[in-house]
Design a protein around this motif. Structure first.
Motif, short mmCIF file in Angstrom:
data_model
loop_
_atom_site.label_atom_id
_atom_site.label_comp_id
_atom_site.label_asym_id
_atom_site.label_seq_id
_atom_site.Cartn_x
_atom_site.Cartn_y
_atom_site.Cartn_z
N ARG A 179 0.78 -1.42 -0.05
CA ARG A 179 0.02 0.24 0.01
C ARG A 179 0.79 1.36 0.04
O ARG A 179 0.57 2.33 -0.62
CB ARG A 179 -0.86 -0.02 1.09
CG ARG A 179 -1.93 -1.22 1.13
CD ARG A 179 -2.97 -1.25 2.49
NE ARG A 179 -3.60 -0.03 2.43
CZ ARG A 179 -4.46 -0.09 3.35
NH1 ARG A 179 -4.75 -0.52 4.62
NH2 ARG A 179 -5.39 1.37 3.34
N GLN A 180 1.80 1.22 0.76
CA GLN A 180 2.98 2.34 0.74
C GLN A 180 3.50 2.57 -0.70
O GLN A 180 3.71 3.65 -0.96
CB GLN A 180 3.97 2.06 1.93
CG GLN A 180 3.48 2.14 3.21
CD GLN A 180 2.73 3.75 3.61
OE1 GLN A 180 1.62 3.85 3.70
NE2 GLN A 180 3.64 4.43 4.03
N HIS B 181 1.93 6.43 -7.07
CA HIS B 181 0.89 7.41 -7.51
C HIS B 181 1.47 8.73 -7.65
O HIS B 181 1.25 9.65 -8.31
CB HIS B 181 -0.30 7.18 -6.75
CG HIS B 181 -1.23 8.45 -6.70
ND1 HIS B 181 -1.79 8.78 -7.95
CD2 HIS B 181 -1.69 9.18 -5.75
CE1 HIS B 181 -2.54 9.84 -7.60
NE2 HIS B 181 -2.46 10.17 -6.27
N ASP B 182 2.15 9.16 -6.48
CA ASP B 182 2.65 10.52 -6.26
C ASP B 182 3.85 10.98 -7.32
O ASP B 182 4.01 12.07 -7.74
CB ASP B 182 3.37 10.68 -4.78
CG ASP B 182 3.73 11.94 -4.36
OD1 ASP B 182 2.94 12.77 -4.56
OD2 ASP B 182 4.91 12.13 -4.43
N ARG C 219 -8.76 2.43 -4.42
CA ARG C 219 -7.39 3.07 -4.72
C ARG C 219 -6.73 2.49 -5.95
O ARG C 219 -6.55 3.46 -6.95
CB ARG C 219 -6.55 2.79 -3.86
CG ARG C 219 -6.72 3.50 -2.38
CD ARG C 219 -7.06 5.30 -2.60
NE ARG C 219 -5.87 5.85 -2.78
CZ ARG C 219 -5.81 7.15 -2.85
NH1 ARG C 219 -6.93 7.93 -3.31
NH2 ARG C 219 -4.78 7.75 -3.05
N ASP D 203 0.87 5.93 -12.17
CA ASP D 203 -0.40 5.52 -11.81
C ASP D 203 -0.65 4.01 -12.27
O ASP D 203 -1.27 3.20 -11.51
CB ASP D 203 -1.53 6.32 -12.01
CG ASP D 203 -1.43 7.63 -11.41
OD1 ASP D 203 -1.87 7.49 -10.21
OD2 ASP D 203 -1.04 8.69 -11.77
N GLU E 56 1.06 4.23 -3.19
CA GLU E 56 0.99 5.57 -2.92
C GLU E 56 2.01 6.46 -3.38
O GLU E 56 1.84 7.39 -3.87
CB GLU E 56 0.53 6.04 -1.38
CG GLU E 56 -0.72 5.29 -1.07
CD GLU E 56 -1.96 5.81 -1.81
OE1 GLU E 56 -1.92 6.95 -2.36
OE2 GLU E 56 -2.94 5.09 -1.83
#
Length: 360
Positions: A136-137, A143-144, A183, A148, A140
């Motif tokens: 999950r980390q 994505h940042d 997400r 994506d 993210e």
């Protein structure tokens, strides 16, 4: 006597000495704090995260290494280490190294995902929990950075297990069993948005909303892509979300007031309230509603947790929403100064600068 028993205080002393140019005393204090007798790996992890948040990356890296040294043969500890050390490299702007450590963490995943809570050994259970957190980390972070499609792929194995109603995964992720698929679809939608494929973007947002209609990023994206922008159905969803957030903020404020009469240690409660204030302000500032109220809530979050880069990012967006472009740029520059390698924060600063140039 140096306050090495409380590591955060000890490192604050070391940092204060370093800022005054007293490099040798700072190094001595930092070493003494590092050499404290703590055998608590969780405490070492939390101290390292505390140091990362303050940009003290060299000291953070040593804390994470000391954490690993306490139990080097434990696969769970190795996953925690790789996940933690990736934040150090990300803060340094070395994304290649950050990604490498995340990949190493994921290599520890069980080859055959367990599906029975009764038959899964406790060690494997903890290992799987650690790798899920790493996934999950990692997603993210990707994505940042605007990756994506890769972010969605990182989450896909988790979504597959949740789709199969895997009891082990459902127990480990808890309420996130709806947010993780949301997400993944949001990341895919962002990929298609950047590709200019509006049809696929809307399809992915629609799929994501089926899992979690309250995901803030999903709501903002749906608001922006709808025709006309913010059409009534999306507006109703956002109204419901902001109303729910406002009620929760008030509940948490009342709880904090009651607890203040009983104890002076309110840090965890204040951080939770600050997060809720920030989420509410971000949603309103990026869609519609009472922008002035969003600005007040965002400012309040920074009173509770000063200098938090993500909260500064939100405050800048609130200033932009109320039409104060100069203050938006000023605050956004503060956010970027505290998290220089955040893709989101740099993109927002670029947006504000372009807006000022277009509308002088």
């Amino acid at each position: 006597d140096l306050p090495v028993e409380d590591a955060s205080i000890g490192y604050r002393v070391a940092y204060a000495s370093r800022r005054r140019g007293l490099m040798q005393p700072a190094a001595i204090v930092a070493q003494q704090v590092l050499d404290r007798p703590s055998q608590d790996t969780q405490e070492r992890m939390e101290v390292g995260e505390f140091l990362v948040e303050r940009g003290l990356l060299e000291w953070a890296e040593r804390e994470f290494q000391r954490m690993l040294d306490l139990d080097p043969d434990n696969p769970v500890m190795r996953v925690f280490y790789h996940n933690a050390i990736s934040t150090v490299f990300r803060a340094r702007g070395d994304l290649v190294k950050a990604y490498e450590h995340f990949e190493k963490a994921l290599h520890s995943e069980p080859e055959n995902p367990p599906d029975s809570t009764e038959k899964t050994p406790s060690g494997e259970f903890r290992l799987l929990s650690a790798t899920i957190y790493a996934r999950r980390q990692y997603a993210e972070m990707l994505h940042d950075e605007g990756r994506d499609q890769d972010a969605a792929e990182v989450l896909r194995p988790l979504v597959e297990q949740l789709t199969k109603k895997n009891k082990v995964y459902e127990q480990l992720v808890g309420d996130a069993s709806v947010s993780i698929p949301a997400r993944m679809h949001f990341f895919r939608a962002e990929h298609y948005r950047l590709q200019g494929d509006r049809k696929q973007q809307i399809e992915q947002l629609t799929q994501g909303a089926k899992h979690d209609a309250h995901d803030i990023d999903l709501l903002i994206a749906m608001y922006r892509v709808s025709e006309p922008p913010g059409e009534w159905e999306i507006q109703n969803q956002i109204r419901n979300a902001t109303r729910t957030r406002r009620v929760e903020i008030r509940r948490m404020e009342m709880l904090l007031e009651r607890q203040a009469a009983l104890t002076e240690d309110l840090q965890s409660e204040e951080r939770r309230l600050a997060l809720e204030l920030n989420v509410y302000a971000w949603l309103v500032a990026n869609t519609f509603g009472d922008y002035r109220d969003a600005l007040r809530c965002s400012s309040r979050s920074l009173e509770l947790v000063p200098d938090e880069p993500g909260y500064l990012d939100t405050l800048a967006r609130c200033h932009f929403a109320v039409g104060d472009i100069e203050q938006a740029i000023h605050v956004q520059q503060q956010a970027v100064a505290r998290d220089a390698y955040s893709g989101q924060m740099n993109r927002q600063l670029e947006l504000f600068l372009e807006h000022r140039e277009a509308y002088p």
